[in-house]
Design an enzyme around this catalytic site. Sequence first.
Site, PDB file in Angstrom:
ATOM      1  N   THR A  87       0.874  -1.248   0.042  1.00 47.32           N
ATOM      2  CA  THR A  87      -0.101   0.087   0.072  1.00 47.32           C
ATOM      3  C   THR A  87       0.855   1.328   0.066  1.00 47.32           C
ATOM      4  O   THR A  87       1.710   1.615   1.006  1.00 47.32           O
ATOM      5  CB  THR A  87      -0.951   0.013   1.249  1.00 47.32           C
ATOM      6  OG1 THR A  87      -1.517  -1.101   1.299  1.00 47.32           O
ATOM      7  CG2 THR A  87      -1.936   1.189   1.100  1.00 47.32           C
ATOM      8  N   LYS A 162      -7.700   1.616  -3.032  1.00 45.76           N
ATOM      9  CA  LYS A 162      -7.368   1.071  -1.819  1.00 45.76           C
ATOM     10  C   LYS A 162      -7.680   2.223  -0.861  1.00 45.76           C
ATOM     11  O   LYS A 162      -8.173   1.876   0.344  1.00 45.76           O
ATOM     12  CB  LYS A 162      -6.095   0.561  -1.732  1.00 45.76           C
ATOM     13  CG  LYS A 162      -5.452   0.177  -0.298  1.00 45.76           C
ATOM     14  CD  LYS A 162      -5.708  -1.118   0.212  1.00 45.76           C
ATOM     15  CE  LYS A 162      -5.148  -1.215   1.566  1.00 45.76           C
ATOM     16  NZ  LYS A 162      -5.389  -2.492   2.357  1.00 45.76           N
ATOM     17  N   LYS A 237      -1.599   4.990   8.588  1.00 47.99           N
ATOM     18  CA  LYS A 237      -0.747   5.097   7.391  1.00 47.99           C
ATOM     19  C   LYS A 237      -1.627   5.094   6.240  1.00 47.99           C
ATOM     20  O   LYS A 237      -1.891   6.256   5.251  1.00 47.99           O
ATOM     21  CB  LYS A 237       0.091   3.792   7.190  1.00 47.99           C
ATOM     22  CG  LYS A 237       0.637   3.669   5.763  1.00 47.99           C
ATOM     23  CD  LYS A 237       1.330   2.008   5.557  1.00 47.99           C
ATOM     24  CE  LYS A 237       1.697   2.398   4.108  1.00 47.99           C
ATOM     25  NZ  LYS A 237       2.048   1.063   3.764  1.00 47.99           N
TER      26      LYS A 237
HETATM   27  P1  NAD Z   1       5.945  -6.034   7.299  1.00 46.21           P
HETATM   28  O1  NAD Z   1       6.808  -4.708   7.705  1.00 46.21           O
HETATM   29  O2  NAD Z   1       5.710  -7.129   7.822  1.00 46.21           O
HETATM   30  O3  NAD Z   1       6.893  -6.465   6.018  1.00 46.21           O
HETATM   31  C1  NAD Z   1       7.535  -5.654   5.032  1.00 46.21           C
HETATM   32  C2  NAD Z   1       8.767  -6.444   4.932  1.00 46.21           C
HETATM   33  O4  NAD Z   1       9.763  -5.684   3.679  1.00 46.21           O
HETATM   34  C3  NAD Z   1       9.523  -6.564   5.980  1.00 46.21           C
HETATM   35  O5  NAD Z   1      10.117  -7.677   6.177  1.00 46.21           O
HETATM   36  C4  NAD Z   1      11.005  -5.626   5.695  1.00 46.21           C
HETATM   37  O6  NAD Z   1      12.165  -6.325   6.245  1.00 46.21           O
HETATM   38  C5  NAD Z   1      10.937  -5.815   4.035  1.00 46.21           C
HETATM   39  N1  NAD Z   1      11.639  -4.696   3.471  1.00 46.21           N
HETATM   40  C6  NAD Z   1      11.824  -3.374   3.974  1.00 46.21           C
HETATM   41  N2  NAD Z   1      12.706  -2.686   3.179  1.00 46.21           N
HETATM   42  C7  NAD Z   1      13.263  -3.706   2.216  1.00 46.21           C
HETATM   43  C8  NAD Z   1      13.943  -3.457   1.392  1.00 46.21           C
HETATM   44  N3  NAD Z   1      14.952  -2.469   0.851  1.00 46.21           N
HETATM   45  N4  NAD Z   1      14.315  -4.835   0.453  1.00 46.21           N
HETATM   46  C9  NAD Z   1      13.625  -5.797   0.833  1.00 46.21           C
HETATM   47  N5  NAD Z   1      12.976  -6.207   1.919  1.00 46.21           N
HETATM   48  C10 NAD Z   1      12.648  -4.945   2.573  1.00 46.21           C
HETATM   49  O7  NAD Z   1       4.544  -5.285   6.592  1.00 46.21           O
HETATM   50  P2  NAD Z   1       3.309  -6.169   6.253  1.00 46.21           P
HETATM   51  O8  NAD Z   1       2.539  -6.100   7.334  1.00 46.21           O
HETATM   52  O9  NAD Z   1       3.753  -7.359   5.554  1.00 46.21           O
HETATM   53  O10 NAD Z   1       2.743  -5.343   4.879  1.00 46.21           O
HETATM   54  C11 NAD Z   1       3.471  -4.848   3.572  1.00 46.21           C
HETATM   55  C12 NAD Z   1       2.594  -3.966   3.001  1.00 46.21           C
HETATM   56  O11 NAD Z   1       1.184  -4.364   2.769  1.00 46.21           O
HETATM   57  C13 NAD Z   1       2.359  -2.623   3.675  1.00 46.21           C
HETATM   58  O12 NAD Z   1       2.414  -1.685   2.516  1.00 46.21           O
HETATM   59  C14 NAD Z   1       0.944  -2.534   4.298  1.00 46.21           C
HETATM   60  O13 NAD Z   1       0.596  -1.310   4.236  1.00 46.21           O
HETATM   61  C15 NAD Z   1       0.120  -3.519   3.378  1.00 46.21           C
HETATM   62  N6  NAD Z   1      -0.816  -4.114   3.829  1.00 46.21           N
HETATM   63  C16 NAD Z   1      -0.596  -4.756   5.299  1.00 46.21           C
HETATM   64  C17 NAD Z   1      -1.653  -5.436   5.760  1.00 46.21           C
HETATM   65  C18 NAD Z   1      -1.766  -6.268   7.232  1.00 46.21           C
HETATM   66  O14 NAD Z   1      -2.656  -6.317   7.742  1.00 46.21           O
HETATM   67  N7  NAD Z   1      -0.569  -6.172   7.632  1.00 46.21           N
HETATM   68  C19 NAD Z   1      -3.267  -5.532   5.143  1.00 46.21           C
HETATM   69  C20 NAD Z   1      -3.294  -4.787   3.796  1.00 46.21           C
HETATM   70  C21 NAD Z   1      -2.043  -4.283   3.344  1.00 46.21           C
END
Ligand code: NAD
Length: 290
Positions: A87, A162, A237
């Site tokens: 997102t 979204k 966010k």
């Molecule tokens: P998260 O923080 O668990 O996962 C993100 C991952 O990206 C982390 O493991 C981090 O180490 C990795 N990362 C960061 N920088 C990086 C880089 N330069 N190279 C490689 N990896 C890198 O977050 P999440 O909960 O998995 O969410 C991911 C996305 O999905 C976000 O944009 C969030 O807004 C969206 N989202 C989350 C949810 C939810 O319920 N968690 C629901 C819908 C959408």
Amino acid sequence: MKIGFIGLGNMGGHMARNLATAGHDVAGFDVTGVQIEGVTQAASSAEAATGADVVITMLPNGQILRSVAAEIIPSMQKGACFIDCSTVDVESARAVADDCAANELLAVDAPVSGGIGGADAGTLTFMAGGSNAAFAVANPLFDIMGQKAVHCGESGAGQAAKICNNMILGATMIVTCEAFALADKLGLDRQKMFDVVSTSSGYSWSMNAYCPAPGVGPVSPADNDYQPGFAAELMLKDLRLSQQAANAVGASTPLGGYATEEYAKFVESEDGLGKDFSAMLPRFSKINQT
Ligand code: NAD
């Protein structure tokens, strides 16, 4: 298909595993070095992207997406497809799509709804923006990771859908919580309130599917001491992204703006960090007691 998957966090780890379980050849990379069952660990984002038919990113924000995109786009083979499921702001989604087009790559912005449970179970909803050709490549993968994919329009349309959806969700959750707290003060039983509103014109997903009152309605994070679920800081966010987009195009979103302020106070000045976004109900109850 040969798939590169970058960002193996709470969401991406499950999504990558589901693609591998379905028989795809998945190379994954995350800066934390996390390993996912069935997924080959790459040494860098560029290595995961090299030779892939499709690269999927699932990253925290638009700035990180832009830096990862700058690193991997030169490594991707012509005609490959870049699918970003994070997102992020609409501008970052469109900038990455433009870079892809300039390098003869297909691009889809495809944020998801359904949370960590949906990612684990393969029941996410995808909201996709991009060309018909790009969507046609991505859609079979959405079928594996999710239960529904809507092609919303050109690049950025997925992110637009979204943030509009989540702006509605944030505002309706707040008003549902303040209504429960008002009902408490008026001596109205919470179960009776649910029975009426869930079948009357005040019904909403926040009331009917994710009721913020413990012990009332379907099981929800309220029944688990407001452990997320969907964390209040993630709602903040998304609300901020909605306000950033509204400012960029000059749209009036007064309730979206107010919801953003309320979640910012809750997360940054009160005790909302790490709680589910429906914990607005105990917050209002506390305010009403003082
Ligand atoms: P998260 O923080 O668990 O996962 C993100 C991952 O990206 C982390 O493991 C981090 O180490 C990795 N990362 C960061 N920088 C990086 C880089 N330069 N190279 C490689 N990896 C890198 O977050 P999440 O909960 O998995 O969410 C991911 C996305 O999905 C976000 O944009 C969030 O807004 C969206 N989202 C989350 C949810 C939810 O319920 N968690 C629901 C819908 C959408």
